[in-house]
Design a protein around this motif. Structure first.
Motif, short mmCIF file in Angstrom:
data_model
loop_
_atom_site.label_atom_id
_atom_site.label_comp_id
_atom_site.label_asym_id
_atom_site.label_seq_id
_atom_site.Cartn_x
_atom_site.Cartn_y
_atom_site.Cartn_z
N HIS A 77 77.05 35.44 20.81
CA HIS A 77 77.26 34.01 21.05
C HIS A 77 76.09 33.51 21.89
CE1 HIS A 77 81.35 34.55 19.60
NE2 HIS A 77 81.50 35.56 20.44
N ALA A 78 75.05 33.10 21.21
CA ALA A 78 73.82 32.74 21.91
C ALA A 78 74.03 31.52 22.81
CB ALA A 78 72.71 32.45 20.89
N THR A 79 73.42 31.59 23.99
CA THR A 79 73.43 30.46 24.90
C THR A 79 71.98 30.02 25.16
OG1 THR A 79 73.22 31.71 26.96
CG2 THR A 79 75.44 31.47 26.05
N LEU A 80 71.82 28.88 25.80
CA LEU A 80 70.47 28.39 26.07
C LEU A 80 69.69 29.38 26.94
CD1 LEU A 80 71.23 24.61 26.73
CD2 LEU A 80 70.48 25.69 24.60
N ARG A 81 70.41 30.13 27.78
CA ARG A 81 69.74 31.09 28.65
C ARG A 81 69.21 32.31 27.90
NH1 ARG A 81 74.29 31.97 33.11
NH2 ARG A 81 75.51 31.88 31.20
#
Lengths: 111, 114
Positions: A77-81
């Motif tokens: 679940h990719a995040t901006l970080r």
């Protein structure tokens, strides 16, 4: 050390899985596959490594093909970080610690 | 936070000068390696120290030298600086015999040679 080949860049929508491929067709039997990432101007951060079997930890999963000639790093679940340059490297299991980094894949996570 | 600290974080030198960069490894780590990372490139292996002995070296000239101390801190020395030595210098440590265990990197020392 075996050379690795990665796409220079990839985009991924926030919240979706990011699948980063790596080819290491000349890998030898005692070489491990390691993944690191480097957020802008920081030191590389260890993510995961494996030899033959698939591996999972709190950050990611590593899928290694049966012939070990390629692998995929999965950020579920990719995040901006997670925006960073991701390096796939192979390392000998013995001998000295020479590690060969390529130019990696720049992953851009898009809101 | 990897526990590997490097100093200084930034420095500027001129051609022909000498520079010393320092690294404090994570507690208990007995292997340290140094990397040079030019802008837009991946890190390039310079050399590795294990139990105070250099036991591996990349394709770097002898003017790149190092030391590892009994407390496992280390130094990278570069003599006769050239413009192409401008880069981020990274220190990485690990525990155990060389090439086992993951590498823990510091944040690097950014060297600019004018």
């Amino acid at each position: 050390d075996a050379k690795t080949t990665q796409p220079p860049s990839m985009d991924c929508a926030e919240g979706r899985a990011a699948n980063l491929p790596c080819n290491h067709s000349t890998i030898s039997g005692n070489e491990y596959v390691y993944w690191y990432r480097q957020i802008h101007s920081q030191g590389p951060q260890y993510i995961i490594h494996g030899l033959k079997n698939n591996e999972t930890n709190e950050m990611a999963s590593l899928i290694i093909t049966e012939d070990r000639k390629s692998s995929t790093l999965i950020l579920p679940h990719a995040t901006l970080r997670d925006t960073a340059v991701y390096y796939c490297i192979v390392r000998y299991s013995g001998g000295y610690q020479k590690v060969t980094f390529g130019t990696g894949t720049k992953l851009q996570v898009i809101p | 936070e990897t526990g590997v600290t490097q100093s200084p974080t930034h420095l500027i030198k001129t051609r022909g000068q000498q520079v010393t960069l320092r690294c404090s490894s994570q507690s208990g780590h007995n292997t340290v390696s140094w990397y040079q990372q030019a802008l837009g490139q991946g890190p390039q292996f310079i050399f590795q120290y294990y139990r105070e002995e250099e036991n591996g070296r990349g394709n770097f000239p002898p003017r790149f030298s190092g030391l590892q101390f009994p407390n496992y801190s280390s130094e990278l020395n570069v003599n006769a600086l050239e413009l192409d030595d401008s880069a981020l210098y990274l220190c990485a440590s690990s525990y155990g015999t060389p090439n086992t265990g993951e590498l823990f990197f510091g944040e690097g020392s950014r060297l600019t040679v004018l």
